[in-house]
Design an enzyme around this catalytic site. Structure first.
Site, PDB file in Angstrom:
ATOM      1  CB  THR A 282      -5.746   9.490   2.623  1.00 30.72           C
ATOM      2  OG1 THR A 282      -5.557   9.824   1.139  1.00 30.72           O
ATOM      3  CG2 THR A 282      -6.775   8.251   2.396  1.00 30.72           C
TER       4      THR A 282
ATOM      5  CE  LYS B 114      -0.054   4.301  -6.774  1.00 28.14           C
ATOM      6  NZ  LYS B 114       0.662   3.225  -5.687  1.00 28.14           N
TER       7      LYS B 114
ATOM      8  CG  ASN C 101      -1.617   1.249   1.605  1.00 25.34           C
ATOM      9  OD1 ASN C 101      -2.391   1.748   1.066  1.00 25.34           O
ATOM     10  ND2 ASN C 101      -0.711   2.017   2.374  1.00 25.34           N
TER      11      ASN C 101
ATOM     12  CB  VAL D 279      -9.669   7.288  -0.855  1.00 24.35           C
ATOM     13  CG1 VAL D 279     -10.147   7.094   0.741  1.00 24.35           C
ATOM     14  CG2 VAL D 279     -10.295   6.079  -1.588  1.00 24.35           C
TER      15      VAL D 279
ATOM     16  CB  ALA E 162       6.778  10.842 -11.132  1.00 28.97           C
ATOM     17  CE1 TYR E 163       0.475   7.966  -6.721  1.00 28.05           C
ATOM     18  CE2 TYR E 163      -1.198   8.102  -8.298  1.00 28.05           C
ATOM     19  CZ  TYR E 163      -0.903   7.910  -7.050  1.00 28.05           C
ATOM     20  OH  TYR E 163      -1.684   7.167  -6.345  1.00 28.05           O
TER      21      TYR E 163
ATOM     22  CB  SER F 281      -3.521   4.921  -9.189  1.00 29.15           C
ATOM     23  OG  SER F 281      -4.001   6.147  -9.469  1.00 29.15           O
TER      24      SER F 281
HETATM   25  N1  LIG Z   1      -6.151   8.624  -1.619  1.00 26.94           N
HETATM   26  C1  LIG Z   1      -6.401   8.143  -3.074  1.00 26.94           C
HETATM   27  O1  LIG Z   1      -7.247   9.077  -3.339  1.00 26.94           O
HETATM   28  C2  LIG Z   1      -5.629   7.149  -3.884  1.00 26.94           C
HETATM   29  C3  LIG Z   1      -5.972   6.926  -5.023  1.00 26.94           C
HETATM   30  C4  LIG Z   1      -5.415   6.030  -5.796  1.00 26.94           C
HETATM   31  C5  LIG Z   1      -4.479   5.137  -5.354  1.00 26.94           C
HETATM   32  N2  LIG Z   1      -3.790   5.643  -3.923  1.00 26.94           N
HETATM   33  C6  LIG Z   1      -2.996   4.597  -3.535  1.00 26.94           C
HETATM   34  O2  LIG Z   1      -3.347   4.286  -2.174  1.00 26.94           O
HETATM   35  C7  LIG Z   1      -1.989   3.883  -1.537  1.00 26.94           C
HETATM   36  C8  LIG Z   1      -2.312   4.651  -0.130  1.00 26.94           C
HETATM   37  O3  LIG Z   1      -2.596   6.076  -0.346  1.00 26.94           O
HETATM   38  P1  LIG Z   1      -3.023   6.942   0.944  1.00 26.94           P
HETATM   39  O4  LIG Z   1      -4.170   7.875   0.091  1.00 26.94           O
HETATM   40  O5  LIG Z   1      -3.337   6.319   1.898  1.00 26.94           O
HETATM   41  O6  LIG Z   1      -1.827   8.011   1.145  1.00 26.94           O
HETATM   42  P2  LIG Z   1      -1.032   8.728   2.485  1.00 26.94           P
HETATM   43  O7  LIG Z   1      -2.324   9.012   3.087  1.00 26.94           O
HETATM   44  O8  LIG Z   1      -0.240   9.692   1.755  1.00 26.94           O
HETATM   45  O9  LIG Z   1      -0.206   7.535   2.979  1.00 26.94           O
HETATM   46  C9  LIG Z   1       0.621   7.047   2.351  1.00 26.94           C
HETATM   47  C10 LIG Z   1       1.546   5.955   3.479  1.00 26.94           C
HETATM   48  O10 LIG Z   1       2.394   5.386   2.608  1.00 26.94           O
HETATM   49  C11 LIG Z   1       3.503   5.235   3.641  1.00 26.94           C
HETATM   50  N3  LIG Z   1       4.948   5.712   2.846  1.00 26.94           N
HETATM   51  C12 LIG Z   1       5.383   6.463   1.802  1.00 26.94           C
HETATM   52  N4  LIG Z   1       6.561   6.291   1.577  1.00 26.94           N
HETATM   53  C13 LIG Z   1       6.952   4.970   2.320  1.00 26.94           C
HETATM   54  C14 LIG Z   1       8.317   4.400   2.463  1.00 26.94           C
HETATM   55  N5  LIG Z   1       9.371   4.514   1.762  1.00 26.94           N
HETATM   56  N6  LIG Z   1       8.238   3.156   3.322  1.00 26.94           N
HETATM   57  C15 LIG Z   1       7.119   3.036   3.853  1.00 26.94           C
HETATM   58  N7  LIG Z   1       5.846   3.673   4.095  1.00 26.94           N
HETATM   59  C16 LIG Z   1       5.952   4.671   3.013  1.00 26.94           C
HETATM   60  C17 LIG Z   1       3.382   6.796   4.304  1.00 26.94           C
HETATM   61  O11 LIG Z   1       4.121   6.867   5.473  1.00 26.94           O
HETATM   62  P3  LIG Z   1       4.661   8.272   6.444  1.00 26.94           P
HETATM   63  O12 LIG Z   1       3.469   8.335   7.210  1.00 26.94           O
HETATM   64  O13 LIG Z   1       5.756   7.974   7.053  1.00 26.94           O
HETATM   65  O14 LIG Z   1       5.126   9.281   5.104  1.00 26.94           O
HETATM   66  C18 LIG Z   1       1.727   6.732   4.594  1.00 26.94           C
HETATM   67  O15 LIG Z   1       1.846   5.611   5.712  1.00 26.94           O
HETATM   68  C19 LIG Z   1      -0.968   4.733  -2.406  1.00 26.94           C
HETATM   69  O16 LIG Z   1      -0.104   3.751  -2.699  1.00 26.94           O
HETATM   70  C20 LIG Z   1      -1.877   5.589  -3.313  1.00 26.94           C
HETATM   71  O17 LIG Z   1      -0.961   5.494  -4.472  1.00 26.94           O
HETATM   72  C21 LIG Z   1      -4.594   6.446  -3.169  1.00 26.94           C
END
Ligand SMILES: NC(=O)c1ccc[n+]([C@@H]2O[C@H](COP(=O)([O-])OP(=O)(O)OC[C@H]3O[C@@H](n4cnc5c(N)ncnc54)[C@H](OP(=O)(O)O)[C@@H]3O)[C@@H](O)[C@H]2O)c1
Length: 237
Positions: free
Chosen positions: A195, A164, A88, A193, A159-160, A145
């Protein structure tokens, strides 16, 4: 060996990873909530423990070989197996207005993003796959994503997007190499989502966002592998 099913979630301290940890624990899994910041991971696990859930924390920076090796050793010693891996953790650092044209993209931004979002899940999976192979059981969910869909590829945040798309390629390659085993590998788009990454305008709650992640993580034997899903339905690559 633990009789309970054991799940690892990366980036479990907040956002979708935190909610996926909660929902998997609610389904009876022993969850190892991992976080690159040990203190944040501990606090997150404590919150879920206070809800009566079987969650422990362990440090994991997905970009560090040493950190991945230590996690694998810990799981080997404590549980002797791993049933679920939710890849994740991810970063989205080229989302600033005006800073996301491919023609201005900084190679350093691409490298950092690919290191976290592609080589990260690859490293974690390489470290933990022996714990699944040994028991011929595993469910790997790569949190991808719709922004990585080639079918619908658009400008902005190169990049993003590239990271993906490449993560989806890894899903296909893992699934192909694991064909004929009971280790199933799929990609998920959680939708948009609420977050830290998704922002406050996003229409989905984390609970809605993790539904398909948890569904694939708990899929019965013979379930889908090598697919890309949103809302429990296959979507185009
Ligand atoms: N939210 C959306 O709308 C959405 C949509 C499509 C896909 N996604 C995908 O869903 C996943 C989770 O997203 P989210 O929305 O929950 O993002 P978020 O709130 O930004 O959380 C990201 C998490 O990844 C951790 N992380 C980043 N780099 C890391 C590393 N090198 N080692 C370990 N942990 C690391 C962060 O840790 P820290 O707290 O230490 O930074 C945090 O726990 C991601 O892969 C994202 O691309 C999200």
């Amino acid at each position: 060996m633990s009789t309970k099913k054991v799940a690892v979630v990366t980036g479990g301290n907040r956002g979708l990873g935190f909610e996926a940890s909660r929902q998997l624990a609610k389904k009876g899994y022993k969850v190892i909530l991992t976080s690159r910041d040990a203190a944040k991971g501990k606090a997150a696990a404590q919150q879920l423990q206070s809800e009566g859930l079987d969650v422990i924390s362990h440090p994991l920076d997905v970009t560090s070989d040493d950190s991945n090796r230590k996690l694998a050793e810990f799981i080997h010693q404590q549980f002797g197996k791993l049933d679920v891996l939710v890849n994740n953790a991810g970063i989205y650092i080229d989302n600033q207005a005006g800073g996301n044209s491919v023609f201005n993209a900084k190679i350093d931004t691409l490298q950092q993003t690919i290191d976290s979002n592609v080589y990260g899940p690859l490293r974690v999976t390489q470290a933990l796959i022996p714990l699944m192979k040994e028991q011929n059981y595993g469910r790997i969910v790569n949190v991808s994503s719709g922004m990585g869909q080639l079918n619908d590829m658009e400008e902005g945040s190169p990049a993003y997007r590239i990271s993906k798309t490449a993560l989806n390629a890894l899903t296909r390659i893992f699934a192909s190499e694991l064909k004929g085993t009971n280790i199933l590998v799929n990609s998920v788009c959680p939708g948009w989502v609420k977050t830290d990454m998704g922002g406050s305008e996003a229409p989905r709650t984390p609970e809605q966002g993790v539904d398909t992640i948890v569904w694939l993580a708990t899929t019965p034997d013979g379930g889908a592998t090598g697919g890309f899903f949103r809302d429990r339905q296959p979507i185009d690559w």
